[in-house]
Design an enzyme around this catalytic site. Structure first.
Site, mmCIF file in Angstrom:
data_model
loop_
_atom_site.group_PDB
_atom_site.id
_atom_site.type_symbol
_atom_site.label_atom_id
_atom_site.label_comp_id
_atom_site.label_asym_id
_atom_site.label_seq_id
_atom_site.Cartn_x
_atom_site.Cartn_y
_atom_site.Cartn_z
ATOM 1 N N CYS A 1 18.006 -32.674 45.799
ATOM 2 C CA CYS A 1 17.307 -33.971 45.759
ATOM 3 C C CYS A 1 18.222 -35.140 46.112
ATOM 4 O O CYS A 1 17.749 -36.200 46.521
ATOM 5 C CB CYS A 1 16.703 -34.203 44.382
ATOM 6 S SG CYS A 1 15.519 -32.929 43.955
ATOM 7 N N HIS B 1 14.483 -41.520 44.541
ATOM 8 C CA HIS B 1 14.019 -40.166 44.862
ATOM 9 C C HIS B 1 12.714 -39.941 44.114
ATOM 10 O O HIS B 1 12.609 -40.236 42.917
ATOM 11 C CB HIS B 1 15.074 -39.143 44.450
ATOM 12 C CG HIS B 1 14.527 -37.746 44.347
ATOM 13 N ND1 HIS B 1 13.834 -37.159 45.379
ATOM 14 C CD2 HIS B 1 14.546 -36.837 43.344
ATOM 15 C CE1 HIS B 1 13.448 -35.949 45.004
ATOM 16 N NE2 HIS B 1 13.863 -35.727 43.767
ATOM 17 N N ASN C 1 6.987 -34.140 45.226
ATOM 18 C CA ASN C 1 8.450 -34.233 45.311
ATOM 19 C C ASN C 1 8.896 -33.422 46.522
ATOM 20 O O ASN C 1 8.757 -32.197 46.525
ATOM 21 C CB ASN C 1 9.029 -33.681 43.998
ATOM 22 C CG ASN C 1 10.544 -33.683 43.957
ATOM 23 O OD1 ASN C 1 11.207 -33.754 44.985
ATOM 24 N ND2 ASN C 1 11.086 -33.583 42.758
HETATM 25 O O1 UT7 Z 1 13.506 -33.528 41.839
HETATM 26 C C1 UT7 Z 1 14.448 -32.836 41.097
HETATM 27 C C2 UT7 Z 1 14.496 -33.299 39.736
HETATM 28 N N1 UT7 Z 1 13.329 -32.853 39.006
HETATM 29 C C3 UT7 Z 1 12.849 -33.622 38.065
HETATM 30 O O2 UT7 Z 1 13.316 -34.721 37.881
HETATM 31 C C4 UT7 Z 1 11.750 -33.074 37.198
HETATM 32 C C5 UT7 Z 1 11.946 -33.520 35.784
HETATM 33 N N2 UT7 Z 1 11.013 -32.938 34.862
HETATM 34 C C6 UT7 Z 1 9.681 -33.246 34.862
HETATM 35 O O3 UT7 Z 1 9.229 -33.988 35.718
HETATM 36 C C7 UT7 Z 1 8.816 -32.699 33.761
HETATM 37 O O4 UT7 Z 1 9.621 -32.021 32.822
HETATM 38 C C8 UT7 Z 1 7.696 -31.734 34.268
HETATM 39 C C9 UT7 Z 1 6.651 -32.548 35.006
HETATM 40 C C10 UT7 Z 1 8.297 -30.676 35.156
HETATM 41 C C11 UT7 Z 1 7.022 -31.042 33.089
HETATM 42 O O5 UT7 Z 1 6.501 -31.999 32.209
HETATM 43 P P1 UT7 Z 1 6.805 -31.889 30.649
HETATM 44 O O6 UT7 Z 1 6.125 -33.009 30.025
HETATM 45 O O7 UT7 Z 1 8.298 -31.818 30.468
HETATM 46 O O8 UT7 Z 1 6.102 -30.548 30.251
HETATM 47 P P2 UT7 Z 1 6.740 -29.231 29.557
HETATM 48 O O9 UT7 Z 1 7.539 -28.474 30.559
HETATM 49 O O10 UT7 Z 1 7.393 -29.619 28.283
HETATM 50 O O11 UT7 Z 1 5.428 -28.423 29.222
HETATM 51 C C12 UT7 Z 1 4.468 -28.901 28.256
HETATM 52 C C13 UT7 Z 1 3.294 -27.963 28.252
HETATM 53 C C14 UT7 Z 1 3.686 -26.509 28.109
HETATM 54 O O12 UT7 Z 1 2.708 -25.858 27.338
HETATM 55 P P3 UT7 Z 1 2.967 -25.580 25.768
HETATM 56 O O13 UT7 Z 1 4.187 -24.717 25.701
HETATM 57 O O14 UT7 Z 1 3.154 -26.927 25.149
HETATM 58 O O15 UT7 Z 1 1.709 -24.886 25.348
HETATM 59 C C15 UT7 Z 1 3.624 -25.968 29.506
HETATM 60 O O16 UT7 Z 1 3.366 -24.592 29.566
HETATM 61 O O17 UT7 Z 1 2.588 -28.058 29.488
HETATM 62 C C16 UT7 Z 1 2.457 -26.758 30.060
HETATM 63 N N3 UT7 Z 1 2.482 -26.891 31.516
HETATM 64 C C17 UT7 Z 1 1.378 -27.125 32.230
HETATM 65 N N4 UT7 Z 1 0.090 -27.269 31.875
HETATM 66 C C18 UT7 Z 1 -0.809 -27.514 32.856
HETATM 67 C C19 UT7 Z 1 3.546 -26.840 32.340
HETATM 68 N N5 UT7 Z 1 3.144 -27.037 33.599
HETATM 69 C C20 UT7 Z 1 1.806 -27.215 33.563
HETATM 70 C C21 UT7 Z 1 0.825 -27.452 34.549
HETATM 71 N N6 UT7 Z 1 -0.462 -27.596 34.145
HETATM 72 N N7 UT7 Z 1 1.125 -27.572 35.866
#
Ligand code: UT7
Length: 327
Positions: free
Chosen positions: A107, A254, A284
């Protein structure tokens, strides 16, 4: 500046047909509404998309490929293991001999690439440098519920810039600031296939549980580091140039997650017209995200001569960086 996006628009609802996700979840957590995916079997690859974006940038700069002294190609999804996609662009452009270098900084790739271009120009070694960021993510993502934490975020596309020597030192790239912290190398990574996980080994094991060929992201850890490093590296650039946040005409971060951009905007108390975001439409696109956003902001007349433009990136490695420019 130039850009190329595949025609194929994939909405959140399209993804919800493939996995357990929803438009509401994706928009709430990332701000993304749709992204572009290369259609399987089409001619588009990182190199061909980079070529199209690059040709647009070269033409808009009033140059021809023969004027390019150096090609820098930032990508995490090169066409081949080797050689790099830079030489493929060189071939497509019909440039018989010039250095063509791939930059593997994910990135942060575009910021690293323009910093590299800047050094070569300032030392006098090269005059015109073509910098490309281009990615094909869609071909290698897990579009099942197992991969939803990663696959809903990433999109395909390319952006490019031509950097040219300018005698007036009051404009151009004022400073760049680059960092890596390898302690977190595996937090956002694709481990296999690689020299640790050779393709024949993976095939021989034939293990349905082995998904090391899909990208892995510890989303929350990446998010936490991103907001800190974005802030630090923007601050460093501002201090170096004696600028304050009020001086920024356009911040192009980014496009990792709209929530990260909004956090940074709030932290630096920037108005809406001081920050450019297009993650809603493209997702992204890693190394392509800054040059696509910069191109669009400029095309829309939001960046004008004399403007103070700040680029900032964070991603896998971890790597991060900023570039302070006077347009
Ligand atoms: O470009 C390179 C750098 N990358 C970044 O900067 C990305 C940084 N991270 C993020 O943007 C966020 O962490 C994400 C968007 C990837 C994820 O969001 P989050 O709020 O951190 O969600 P999480 O990973 O903590 O997941 C929360 C819940 C989980 O379910 P449980 O365990 O609470 O039941 C996941 O399984 O959301 C679930 N989940 C989804 N649900 C519906 C994860 N992905 C999805 C999805 N749709 N696509």
């Amino acid at each position: 500046m130039g850009k190329f996006l595949p025609d194929n628009v994939v909405t959140n609802d399209d993804l919800a047909k493939l996995m357990d996700t929803s438009d509401a979840w994706i928009q709430e957590r990332t701000g993304i509404k749709e992204r572009r995916h290369i259609v399987k079997g089409s001619e588009d690859t990182p190199a061909t998309m980079g070529y199209k974006a690059g040709m647009q940038a070269i033409e808009r700069a009033g140059l021809t490929p023969a004027d390019i002294d150096l090609i820098l190609f930032a990508t995490l999804s090169p066409d081949y293991y080797f050689p790099g996609s830079g030489v493929l662009v060189q071939k497509m452009m019909g440039i018989p001999a010039c250095p063509a270098m791939d930059i593997r900084m994910q990135c942060s790739g575009f910021v690293y690439a323009i910093s590299t271009a800047d050094q070569f120009i300032k030392t006098g070694m090269y005059k015109n440098v073509l910098v490309i960021g281009s990615e094909n993510h869609s071909g290698g993502l897990d579009f099942t519920t197992r991969g939803r934490g990663v696959s809903v975020i990433f999109g395909d596309g390319a952006g490019a810039a031509v950097l040219t020597r300018e005698e007036d030192t009051s404009r151009g790239i004022m400073s760049t600031h680059l960092y890596s912290e390898g302690a977190h190398a595996e937090e956002l990574s694709l481990i296999g296939p690689s020299t640790l996980r050779w393709v024949p080994e993976i095939m021989e094991a034939n293990d349905p549980e082995d998904i090391s060929y899909y990208p892995y992201m510890n989303g929350q850890t990446v998010f936490k580091h991103a907001v800190v490093r974005f802030s630090e590296v923007i601050n460093e650039g501002l201090e170096k140039n004696n600028w304050t946040p009020k001086d920024i005409d356009m911040l192009v971060p980014h496009q990792a997650n709209l929530r990260i951009s909004q956090f940074i905007q709030k932290k630096f108390q920037l108005a809406d017209d001081q920050v450019y975001n297009n993650i809603m439409r493209y997702g992204n696109t890693t190394a392509a995200s800054i040059p696509i956003a910069l191109t669009e902001a400029w095309e829309e007349g939001k960046i004008n001569p004399g403007d103070k433009v700040v680029l900032a990136a964070f991603g896998s490695g971890f790597t991060w960086g900023s570039a302070m420019m006077v347009w």
